[in-house]
Design an enzyme around this catalytic site. Structure first.
Site, PDB file in Angstrom:
ATOM      1  N   SER A 150       0.835  -1.196   0.000  1.00  0.00           N
ATOM      2  CA  SER A 150       0.000   0.000   0.000  1.00  0.00           C
ATOM      3  C   SER A 150       0.876   1.254   0.000  1.00  0.00           C
ATOM      4  CB  SER A 150      -0.970  -0.047   1.182  1.00  0.00           C
ATOM      5  OG  SER A 150      -1.955   0.940   1.055  1.00  0.00           O
ATOM      6  N   GLU A 207      -9.573  -4.633  -5.961  1.00  0.00           N
ATOM      7  CA  GLU A 207      -9.204  -3.500  -5.113  1.00  0.00           C
ATOM      8  C   GLU A 207      -9.462  -2.174  -5.813  1.00  0.00           C
ATOM      9  OE1 GLU A 207      -4.918  -2.530  -4.384  1.00  0.00           O
ATOM     10  OE2 GLU A 207      -4.747  -4.673  -4.791  1.00  0.00           O
ATOM     11  N   HIS A 250      -7.433  -5.133  -1.614  1.00  0.00           N
ATOM     12  CA  HIS A 250      -6.200  -4.437  -1.267  1.00  0.00           C
ATOM     13  C   HIS A 250      -5.388  -5.204  -0.218  1.00  0.00           C
ATOM     14  CE1 HIS A 250      -3.743  -0.836  -1.194  1.00  0.00           C
ATOM     15  NE2 HIS A 250      -3.826  -0.785   0.114  1.00  0.00           N
TER      16      HIS A 250
END
Length: 181
Positions: free
Chosen positions: A14, A119, A153
């Site tokens: 991320s 995601e 994600h």
């Protein structure tokens, strides 16, 4: 100390993927050796633009992203909290050390990118992979892109998922291929 740059893999998930790419851009900018490889799990590399997958996948992912124009957008809260969005701030946020997507990927270290098909960042991640690939024509090793069907994600944080087991095996193989001890 004591490790050659080509034997180091920088990894991040991320926003950590953002930092991994930005670090590599910075090292190259100052003339230091880049790491031997990068592993990016659902990297958030473009903090400026909002792509269609943010809306299309919002019901499948736990990440909530708001457009940069929103006073409570994640990038604005992290970069310039409480400040109005000005053209200057928008320009600053396109700096490759803030939004690494906008950087130079020519001769970038071999990079493994993993993402979930569901995601909200998948469009941005695909654009990043395309940028790395297009800036390294004729180099099939420049970027490896793996997308896990129906995953969200940073799905790799759930180690019991079969997709995560497969992802970690792939990471191990990639790191072994590009770094030596």
């Amino acid at each position: 100390q004591g490790f050659a740059a080509q034997n180091i893999t920088v990894a991040g998930d991320s926003a950590g993927g953002t930092l991994a790419i930005a670090l590599t851009h910075l090292l190259r900018f100052i003339g230091s050796p880049a790491p031997g490889a990068l592993v990016l799990l659902s990297p958030w590399s473009n903090l400026v633009d909002t792509k269609p997958s943010v809306e299309a996948n919002k019901d499948y992912d736990f990440v909530v992203l708001r457009p940069l124009e929103s006073p409570i957008s994640n990038p604005r809260l992290l970069y310039k909290p409480g400040q109005r969005l000005t053209p200057e701030i928008r320009t600053e946020m396109r700096d490759p050390l803030v939004s690494p997507y906008f950087g130079d990927f020519k001769n970038f270290p071999p990079t493994l990118v993993q993402a979930g098909a569901k995601e909200v960042l998948i469009d941005d991640i695909e654009a990043l992979v395309k940028a790395i690939d297009e800036q390294n024509p004729g180099n099939p090793d420049s970027v490896v892109f793996e997308v896990a069907t129906d995953m969200y994600h940073v799905f790799q944080n759930f180690p019991d998922y079969p997709e995560s087991v497969k992802a970690y095996a792939s990471i191990g193989n990639f790191v072994s291929k590009w770094t030596t001890s």
